[in-house]
Motif scaffolding. Sequence first.
Motif, mmCIF file in Angstrom:
data_model
loop_
_atom_site.group_PDB
_atom_site.id
_atom_site.type_symbol
_atom_site.label_atom_id
_atom_site.label_comp_id
_atom_site.label_asym_id
_atom_site.label_seq_id
_atom_site.Cartn_x
_atom_site.Cartn_y
_atom_site.Cartn_z
ATOM 1 N N ASP A 124 0.839 -1.206 0.000
ATOM 2 C CA ASP A 124 0.000 0.000 0.000
ATOM 3 C C ASP A 124 0.874 1.257 0.000
ATOM 4 O OD1 ASP A 124 0.982 -0.026 2.575
ATOM 5 O OD2 ASP A 124 -0.913 0.536 3.500
ATOM 6 N N THR A 125 2.073 1.160 -0.599
ATOM 7 C CA THR A 125 3.001 2.287 -0.628
ATOM 8 C C THR A 125 2.776 3.139 -1.876
ATOM 9 O OG1 THR A 125 4.652 0.961 0.517
ATOM 10 C CG2 THR A 125 5.442 2.926 -0.588
ATOM 11 N N LEU A 126 2.631 4.428 -1.657
ATOM 12 C CA LEU A 126 2.524 5.389 -2.748
ATOM 13 C C LEU A 126 3.685 6.363 -2.628
ATOM 14 C CD1 LEU A 126 -0.468 7.031 -4.319
ATOM 15 C CD2 LEU A 126 1.326 8.535 -3.486
ATOM 16 N N GLN A 127 4.376 6.620 -3.736
ATOM 17 C CA GLN A 127 5.465 7.586 -3.768
ATOM 18 C C GLN A 127 5.185 8.627 -4.825
ATOM 19 O OE1 GLN A 127 9.254 5.617 -4.408
ATOM 20 N NE2 GLN A 127 9.714 5.840 -2.238
ATOM 21 N N ALA A 128 5.382 9.883 -4.457
ATOM 22 C CA ALA A 128 5.299 10.991 -5.409
ATOM 23 C C ALA A 128 6.667 11.663 -5.414
ATOM 24 C CB ALA A 128 4.221 11.982 -4.987
ATOM 25 N N THR A 129 7.227 11.872 -6.605
ATOM 26 C CA THR A 129 8.578 12.420 -6.722
ATOM 27 C C THR A 129 8.569 13.629 -7.647
ATOM 28 O OG1 THR A 129 9.531 10.233 -6.386
ATOM 29 C CG2 THR A 129 10.961 11.885 -7.378
ATOM 30 N N ALA A 130 9.162 14.716 -7.168
ATOM 31 C CA ALA A 130 9.329 15.929 -7.967
ATOM 32 C C ALA A 130 10.810 16.123 -8.259
ATOM 33 C CB ALA A 130 8.790 17.142 -7.215
ATOM 34 N N VAL A 131 11.114 16.560 -9.486
ATOM 35 C CA VAL A 131 12.493 16.769 -9.924
ATOM 36 C C VAL A 131 12.726 18.262 -10.141
ATOM 37 C CG1 VAL A 131 14.199 16.255 -11.735
ATOM 38 C CG2 VAL A 131 12.534 14.514 -11.048
ATOM 39 N N PHE A 132 13.872 18.739 -9.640
ATOM 40 C CA PHE A 132 14.272 20.144 -9.764
ATOM 41 C C PHE A 132 15.716 20.201 -10.240
ATOM 42 C CE2 PHE A 132 11.284 19.703 -6.327
ATOM 43 C CZ PHE A 132 10.421 20.776 -6.449
ATOM 44 N N ARG A 133 16.088 21.346 -10.829
ATOM 45 C CA ARG A 133 17.485 21.595 -11.173
ATOM 46 C C ARG A 133 17.850 23.014 -10.764
ATOM 47 N NH1 ARG A 133 16.413 19.286 -16.693
ATOM 48 N NH2 ARG A 133 16.614 17.059 -16.366
ATOM 49 N N GLY A 134 19.121 23.171 -10.392
ATOM 50 C CA GLY A 134 19.627 24.487 -10.022
ATOM 51 C C GLY A 134 21.137 24.483 -10.017
ATOM 52 N N LEU A 135 21.737 25.675 -9.980
ATOM 53 C CA LEU A 135 23.187 25.811 -9.988
ATOM 54 C C LEU A 135 23.708 26.036 -8.571
ATOM 55 C CD1 LEU A 135 23.720 28.081 -13.116
ATOM 56 C CD2 LEU A 135 23.955 25.591 -12.939
ATOM 57 N N VAL A 136 24.860 25.422 -8.284
ATOM 58 C CA VAL A 136 25.496 25.540 -6.983
ATOM 59 C C VAL A 136 26.866 26.157 -7.179
ATOM 60 C CG1 VAL A 136 26.376 24.232 -5.008
ATOM 61 C CG2 VAL A 136 24.257 23.526 -6.121
ATOM 62 N N ASN A 137 27.175 27.162 -6.374
ATOM 63 C CA ASN A 137 28.462 27.836 -6.427
ATOM 64 C C ASN A 137 29.562 26.897 -5.969
ATOM 65 O OD1 ASN A 137 30.724 29.440 -5.947
ATOM 66 N ND2 ASN A 137 29.498 31.177 -5.242
ATOM 67 N N ARG A 138 30.634 26.795 -6.722
ATOM 68 C CA ARG A 138 31.767 25.934 -6.369
ATOM 69 C C ARG A 138 32.486 26.382 -5.107
ATOM 70 N NH1 ARG A 138 33.868 22.588 -10.335
ATOM 71 N NH2 ARG A 138 32.821 22.722 -12.322
ATOM 72 N N GLU A 139 32.359 27.627 -4.736
ATOM 73 C CA GLU A 139 33.083 28.167 -3.586
ATOM 74 C C GLU A 139 32.378 27.915 -2.260
ATOM 75 O OE1 GLU A 139 36.134 29.439 -3.961
ATOM 76 O OE2 GLU A 139 35.854 28.875 -6.069
#
Length: 156
Positions: A124-139
């Motif tokens: 009876d397991t339900l999973q909802a998944t959202a995908v995002f993208r973004g930039l991360v500063n190397r410093e």
Amino acid sequence: MRKMMNPVWQVQDEIARMINEEPWFEAHHVEVVEQNAQDLAFLLKKNLATLNHVLLVIGVDRITNNHTALECEITVTCTEHVMANRAKQGATTAIDACQAAIQVIDGEWWHFFNMQHTTEPGTDTLQATAVFRGLVNREFLCPNHTQQAVVPPEGE
């Protein structure tokens, strides 16, 4: 020695902070866990079938070099055991929690790409998944972690 930059910690800390600052998640008993945290190991060891609320896991699935930054693809996965969770009056579903996370995260720095949900056959397991993208500063240096990288002295 200097601290090592770890985009996984940075991203998970940032997204967890954003979600935890939104009172809706606590009010609806959504448990927030970072995929790279010790809490996840504890939850996996514990029988997840006893979960009677929505568990939201923040994960970093892909890091791509986008010089001078790193592009991170993250997922927010919300899981519920439908029979245990929805037996409560006014229960929040995994899909509700995922949609709320989209509203909180999607913006100037993180861009929402898609959401999908699945059910496990025979459970009876339900999973909802959202995908995002973004930039991360190397410093970026994550202040909550002390992992060190060895850096040769100048001139060597």
